[in-house]
Design a protein around this motif. Structure first.
Motif, PDB file in Angstrom:
ATOM      1  N   LYS A 144       1.012  -0.692  -0.300  1.00 12.22           N
ATOM      2  CA  LYS A 144       0.223   0.202   0.154  1.00 12.22           C
ATOM      3  C   LYS A 144       0.538   1.132   0.262  1.00 12.22           C
ATOM      4  CE  LYS A 144      -3.348   2.369   2.346  1.00 12.22           C
ATOM      5  NZ  LYS A 144      -4.114   2.712   3.469  1.00 12.22           N
ATOM      6  N   PRO A 145       0.829   2.440  -0.921  1.00 15.88           N
ATOM      7  CA  PRO A 145       1.772   3.137  -1.277  1.00 15.88           C
ATOM      8  C   PRO A 145       1.581   4.780  -0.051  1.00 15.88           C
ATOM      9  CG  PRO A 145       0.246   3.283  -2.919  1.00 15.88           C
ATOM     10  CD  PRO A 145      -0.418   1.845  -1.616  1.00 15.88           C
ATOM     11  N   ARG A 146       2.375   5.317  -0.294  1.00  9.35           N
ATOM     12  CA  ARG A 146       2.141   6.069   0.937  1.00  9.35           C
ATOM     13  C   ARG A 146       2.013   7.519  -0.539  1.00  9.35           C
ATOM     14  NH1 ARG A 146       6.330   8.697   1.577  1.00  9.35           N
ATOM     15  NH2 ARG A 146       7.885   7.839   1.465  1.00  9.35           N
ATOM     16  N   GLU A 147       0.676   7.854  -0.172  1.00 15.07           N
ATOM     17  CA  GLU A 147       0.421   9.166  -0.636  1.00 15.07           C
ATOM     18  C   GLU A 147       1.926   9.909  -0.687  1.00 15.07           C
ATOM     19  OE1 GLU A 147      -2.524  13.033   0.154  1.00 15.07           O
ATOM     20  OE2 GLU A 147      -3.360  10.898  -0.743  1.00 15.07           O
ATOM     21  N   MET A 148       1.845  10.923  -1.898  1.00 16.72           N
ATOM     22  CA  MET A 148       3.563  11.722  -1.848  1.00 16.72           C
ATOM     23  C   MET A 148       3.327  12.642  -0.805  1.00 16.72           C
ATOM     24  SD  MET A 148       4.375  10.591  -5.839  1.00 16.72           S
ATOM     25  CE  MET A 148       5.783  12.148  -5.969  1.00 16.72           C
ATOM     26  N   THR A 149       4.090  13.887  -0.629  1.00 15.68           N
ATOM     27  CA  THR A 149       3.568  15.376   0.273  1.00 15.68           C
ATOM     28  C   THR A 149       4.185  15.953  -1.579  1.00 15.68           C
ATOM     29  OG1 THR A 149       6.146  15.267   1.017  1.00 15.68           O
ATOM     30  CG2 THR A 149       4.390  14.129   1.684  1.00 15.68           C
ATOM     31  N   ILE A 150       3.856  17.082  -0.858  1.00 12.85           N
ATOM     32  CA  ILE A 150       4.713  18.513  -1.979  1.00 12.85           C
ATOM     33  C   ILE A 150       6.151  18.467  -2.023  1.00 12.85           C
ATOM     34  CG2 ILE A 150       4.800  20.975  -2.472  1.00 12.85           C
ATOM     35  CD1 ILE A 150       1.164  19.922  -3.225  1.00 12.85           C
ATOM     36  N   PRO A 151       6.918  18.529  -1.093  1.00 11.65           N
ATOM     37  CA  PRO A 151       8.505  18.687  -1.768  1.00 11.65           C
ATOM     38  C   PRO A 151       8.195  17.281  -2.615  1.00 11.65           C
ATOM     39  CG  PRO A 151       7.274  19.130   1.208  1.00 11.65           C
ATOM     40  CD  PRO A 151       6.079  18.375   0.025  1.00 11.65           C
ATOM     41  N   GLU A 152       7.943  15.929  -1.725  1.00 10.61           N
ATOM     42  CA  GLU A 152       8.345  14.746  -2.303  1.00 10.61           C
ATOM     43  C   GLU A 152       7.943  15.130  -3.935  1.00 10.61           C
ATOM     44  OE1 GLU A 152       7.996  10.987   0.127  1.00 10.61           O
ATOM     45  OE2 GLU A 152       5.975  12.003  -0.358  1.00 10.61           O
ATOM     46  N   ILE A 153       6.854  15.535  -4.642  1.00  5.78           N
ATOM     47  CA  ILE A 153       6.525  15.534  -5.301  1.00  5.78           C
ATOM     48  C   ILE A 153       7.688  16.378  -6.483  1.00  5.78           C
ATOM     49  CG2 ILE A 153       4.857  16.711  -7.257  1.00  5.78           C
ATOM     50  CD1 ILE A 153       2.813  15.930  -6.127  1.00  5.78           C
ATOM     51  N   LYS A 154       7.951  17.534  -5.721  1.00  8.48           N
ATOM     52  CA  LYS A 154       9.234  18.889  -6.373  1.00  8.48           C
ATOM     53  C   LYS A 154      10.301  17.711  -6.808  1.00  8.48           C
ATOM     54  CE  LYS A 154       5.515  21.765  -6.418  1.00  8.48           C
ATOM     55  NZ  LYS A 154       5.632  22.127  -7.109  1.00  8.48           N
ATOM     56  N   LYS A 155      10.330  17.197  -5.461  1.00  5.91           N
ATOM     57  CA  LYS A 155      11.854  16.232  -5.792  1.00  5.91           C
ATOM     58  C   LYS A 155      11.791  15.449  -7.496  1.00  5.91           C
ATOM     59  CE  LYS A 155      14.934  13.261  -3.342  1.00  5.91           C
ATOM     60  NZ  LYS A 155      15.368  12.732  -2.062  1.00  5.91           N
ATOM     61  N   ILE A 156      10.928  15.009  -7.436  1.00  3.87           N
ATOM     62  CA  ILE A 156      10.768  13.914  -8.147  1.00  3.87           C
ATOM     63  C   ILE A 156      10.364  14.485  -9.712  1.00  3.87           C
ATOM     64  CG2 ILE A 156       9.489  11.541  -9.031  1.00  3.87           C
ATOM     65  CD1 ILE A 156       8.566  10.950  -6.332  1.00  3.87           C
ATOM     66  N   VAL A 157      10.038  15.725  -9.980  1.00  3.25           N
ATOM     67  CA  VAL A 157      10.475  16.328 -10.385  1.00  3.25           C
ATOM     68  C   VAL A 157      11.449  16.568 -11.312  1.00  3.25           C
ATOM     69  CG1 VAL A 157       9.068  18.576 -11.314  1.00  3.25           C
ATOM     70  CG2 VAL A 157       7.718  17.212 -10.766  1.00  3.25           C
ATOM     71  N   SER A 158      12.514  17.015  -9.817  1.00  4.12           N
ATOM     72  CA  SER A 158      13.601  17.352 -10.949  1.00  4.12           C
ATOM     73  C   SER A 158      13.880  16.164 -11.161  1.00  4.12           C
ATOM     74  CB  SER A 158      14.087  18.213  -9.541  1.00  4.12           C
ATOM     75  OG  SER A 158      15.182  18.576  -9.490  1.00  4.12           O
ATOM     76  N   GLN A 159      14.024  14.726 -10.128  1.00  7.92           N
ATOM     77  CA  GLN A 159      15.053  13.827 -10.773  1.00  7.92           C
ATOM     78  C   GLN A 159      14.208  13.457 -12.204  1.00  7.92           C
ATOM     79  OE1 GLN A 159      13.748  11.249  -6.973  1.00  7.92           O
ATOM     80  NE2 GLN A 159      15.495  11.355  -6.950  1.00  7.92           N
ATOM     81  N   PHE A 160      13.161  13.182 -12.756  1.00  7.53           N
ATOM     82  CA  PHE A 160      13.167  13.602 -13.938  1.00  7.53           C
ATOM     83  C   PHE A 160      14.239  14.218 -14.811  1.00  7.53           C
ATOM     84  CE2 PHE A 160       9.216  11.336 -13.047  1.00  7.53           C
ATOM     85  CZ  PHE A 160       9.283   9.655 -13.672  1.00  7.53           C
ATOM     86  N   GLY A 161      13.851  15.554 -14.978  1.00  8.38           N
ATOM     87  CA  GLY A 161      14.362  16.386 -15.587  1.00  8.38           C
ATOM     88  C   GLY A 161      16.065  16.216 -15.632  1.00  8.38           C
ATOM     89  N   ASP A 162      16.093  15.922 -14.365  1.00 11.37           N
ATOM     90  CA  ASP A 162      17.768  15.519 -14.563  1.00 11.37           C
ATOM     91  C   ASP A 162      18.582  13.962 -15.039  1.00 11.37           C
ATOM     92  OD1 ASP A 162      17.983  17.836 -12.551  1.00 11.37           O
ATOM     93  OD2 ASP A 162      18.319  16.445 -11.026  1.00 11.37           O
ATOM     94  N   THR A 163      17.669  13.152 -15.027  1.00  5.17           N
ATOM     95  CA  THR A 163      18.100  11.751 -16.501  1.00  5.17           C
ATOM     96  C   THR A 163      17.401  11.801 -17.269  1.00  5.17           C
ATOM     97  OG1 THR A 163      16.654  10.079 -14.085  1.00  5.17           O
ATOM     98  CG2 THR A 163      16.541   9.282 -15.938  1.00  5.17           C
TER      99      THR A 163
END
Length: 652
Positions: A144-163
């Motif tokens: 059962k996943p965790r609901e993402m927080t706003i800071p987590e969302i922003k971090k993952i957005v950046s990780q897509f771009g970095d990749t």
């Protein structure tokens, strides 16, 4: 001849398939793309292995315009499978630059898919990495996943771009943002999984926000001239899932944001038979969905899904339903498909049969991707296909798919091969396996094997079953025993009754069946035979000793067969065994109690098979080198039979 029109020996005109195309500023030599398919050959650290590089380079040699890699996880331990490619730090760039060099040198363009599996991460990864738009578990999920927080969302957005930025540094030609199949991005897009009440949930405009932010971040980090694709599940096939109407809005917005192409897929992991379609789904089943997307955008549209044939691909393009065709599993079955089509070598093409045994089936089991019809896939890095120095005399006993594959491979290695088959035709039980509903395509494998054996001048002796003395007299260097298996009859009172018939006899139409039928055995043979009889109008009861039916079968195929059980309203009695058969009844035992099924016209036995191997022991005593393969060794599936046959011939 007009540009872009290829005339082949078969007199079929390919107006579209071999016409160059563009995605953004990237020119592609033709319209055939190898879309993403996982191999599980990366390292735990994200490196591309020699095995993976050789596999991709081999496809590039085959004439495909572009290869889209299996997904690059945007961070460690967030992939769907145990091992995933990664380029999350600068130390990895050199390794992946070598990957792109090898593919470019072999003649193809290469794009990388980038992904976070979200709630679908591999169960062996840290549980805290299982995140989603909302804390909702997949029906088949481990966490059962965790609901993402706003800071987590922003971090993952950046990780897509970095990749994406690092992939550009590694000389990839494009990136594809993976927003499909129930992984993280699609968790936000879909009402089925997104129940947020903040700015990332609610209306479609807000559910698109996460993808929009990823697209903007990727674009900012790769520049305007680097092609960026998005792969979408255009229709999710679950209640409340993405609909075509919503996807039209999404793709329109993607075009506005500067995306260069849309790769149309469908389904989510929960209904994976719509992602990796088995044979039951038929060929090119979802091209009409891609057509709906093409009506909305002017950027190129890629369509995928069981397009395993050049003619299907050409007519899909001619119909205007897409601009490119994705042919992932077709490229597993035959990496040389484009080149063979160009050369008119039609009989040499191996076609994907939609069995899913070696590709997604192996992946789900945590094993390296294979292909049932092409045992060389992911062995490219270790194969030596030059002729053997020592030419041997090889006898192969049995002309099923294992024996035929052994013959083909041994002959390719330069050996003198003779194949003996006791019946009047090749294919063995594989021909029977092709008889259930929707499985006719399986015979294409036997047809290819026959064609190859003729091309290689292999001696084939039909209606021939040599005895030990005859084999010894011929003094072979090696005998490969591929004598297959035969169905079993369970030790049940009344099993010799005239109302009892083996499942194979039903499928070959060599035995009649009545209106009320009991099938003993809930494996694939039993259920497929039951489906055929139900289609013909019979009422079916399946009795299975185990507590589940279809054990070990690939999930995508199993979904289709369970749908057939519901559709035809078959009764399934599990954890029960047949203890007696009468003239018009079957007695079963369940939970210590006996139950009588009355008014039974026919009892069909699908209780498994046993190996047939009468030659190994006496030949060994006579000093003859032997190797047992396929069902003669152990009754399993086509994947095992083909690969054992190949390796036996290769090592002869």
């Amino acid at each position: 001849m007009a540009p872009g029109i290829i005339k082949l020996r078969r007199h079929i005109m390919f107006i579209k398939l071999f016409t160059p195309g563009k995605i953004g500023n990237l020119r592609l030599a033709n319209r055939m793309i190898v879309t993403s398919i996982s191999t599980l050959t990366a390292t735990d650290e994200g490196y591309a292995t020699e095995q993976l590089m050789a596999y991709l380079a081999r496809k590039a040699q085959g004439g495909w315009a572009m290869i889209i890699t299996e997904y690059y996880a945007i961070a460690p331990h967030v992939g769907y499978f145990p091992r995933a490619l990664g380029i999350w730090n600068d130390d990895l760039i050199k390794n992946h630059t070598e990957l792109t060099r090898r593919v470019h040198q072999a003649g193809a363009k290469i794009a990388a898919q980038i992904s976070h599996a979200g709630r679908e991460i591999y169960h062996g990864h840290p549980r805290e990495n299982a995140v989603s738009s909302s804390a909702l578990k997949d029906v088949y999920g481990e966490f059962k996943p965790r609901e993402m927080t706003i800071p987590e969302i922003k971090k993952i957005v950046s990780q897509f771009g970095d990749t994406a930025r690092n992939l550009k540094k590694a000389n990839f030609d494009a990136v594809e943002i993976y927003a499909a199949h129930g992984f993280l991005i699609s968790n936000f897009l879909s009402k089925y999984t997104n129940h947020r009440t903040d700015e990332y949930g609610g209306s479609l405009r807000d559910r698109m926000r996460f993808l929009e932010e990823i697209v903007k971040d990727v674009r900012a980090k790769v520049g305007e001239d680097f092609p960026v694709l998005v792969r979408l599940s255009t229709k999710e096939f679950v209640p409340g899932g993405l609909s075509i109407a919503e996807t039209r809005v999404i793709v329109k917005r993607m075009e506005e944001l500067g995306i260069d192409a849309i790769n149309c897929s469908q389904g989510i992991v929960t209904v994976s038979n719509n992602i990796v379609e088995p044979f039951q789904v038929g060929n090119a089943p979802f091209v009409d969905i891609a057509e709906e997307i093409k009506k909305i955008v002017t950027i190129p549209v890629i369509t995928t899904g069981r397009i395993n044939d050049a003619d299907l691909a050409e007519t899909t393009l001619l119909s205007g339903k897409s601009d490119f065709v994705g042919m992932a599993r077709a490229s597993l079955a035959d990496p040389d498909l484009p080149n063979k089509v160009l050369a008119g070598r039609w009989d040499e093409i191996r076609h994907c049969i939609g069995c899913n045994q070696g590709c997604i089936g192996n992946n789900v089991r945590g094993e390296i991707c294979r292909c049932m019809v092409n045992p060389e896939i992911n062995r490219e890095y270790q194969l030596d296909l030059t002729k053997a120095v020592d030419k041997k005399k090889i006898m192969i006993i049995g002309g099923g798919i294992a024996g035929c594959e052994a013959a083909i491979t041994a002959a390719r290695k330069g050996h003198d091969v003779t194949l003996y088959e006791k019946s009047d035709r090749l294919g063995g039980t594989w021909l029977i396996a092709s008889l259930p509903l929707s499985k006719g395509e399986l015979v294409s494998l036997v047809k290819w094997q026959i064609s190859e054996m003729k091309r290689l001048n292999i001696t084939i002796k039909l209606n021939s079953a040599p005895e030990v003395e005859e084999i010894v007299a011929l003094s072979p260097d090696k005998v490969i025993i591929a004598t297959g298996s035969q169905p079993c009859l369970p030790p049940v009172s009344g099993i010799e009754s005239q109302s009892v018939v083996q499942a194979n006899k039903i499928l070959t139409q060599d035995a009649p069946f009545g209106e009320n039928v009991v099938v003993i055995g809930g494996g694939s043979v039993g259920v497929e035979t039951a489906e055929y009889m139900a289609f013909c109008g019979s009422s079916i009861t399946i009795v299975e000793m185990r507590n589940e039916i279809l054990p070990g079968l690939e999930r995508e195929t199993k979904i289709g067969l369970k749908e057939a059980i519901r559709h035809y309203r078959m009764d399934v009695i599990k954890s029960a065994k047949v203890v007696g058969i009468g003239d018009d009844y079957v007695a079963i035992e369940k939970n210590g109690k006996q139950i009588r099924l009355d008014d039974v016209d026919t009892v069909v036995v699908a209780a498994g098979s046993r190996s047939v191997n009468k030659l190994e022991a006496p030949l060994h005593e006579a000093g003859i080198l032997t190797q047992v393969i396929g069902d003669a060794k152990q009754v399993r599936n086509g994947l095992a039979a083909m690969h054992e046959g190949y390796l036996a011939g290769y090592g002869a």
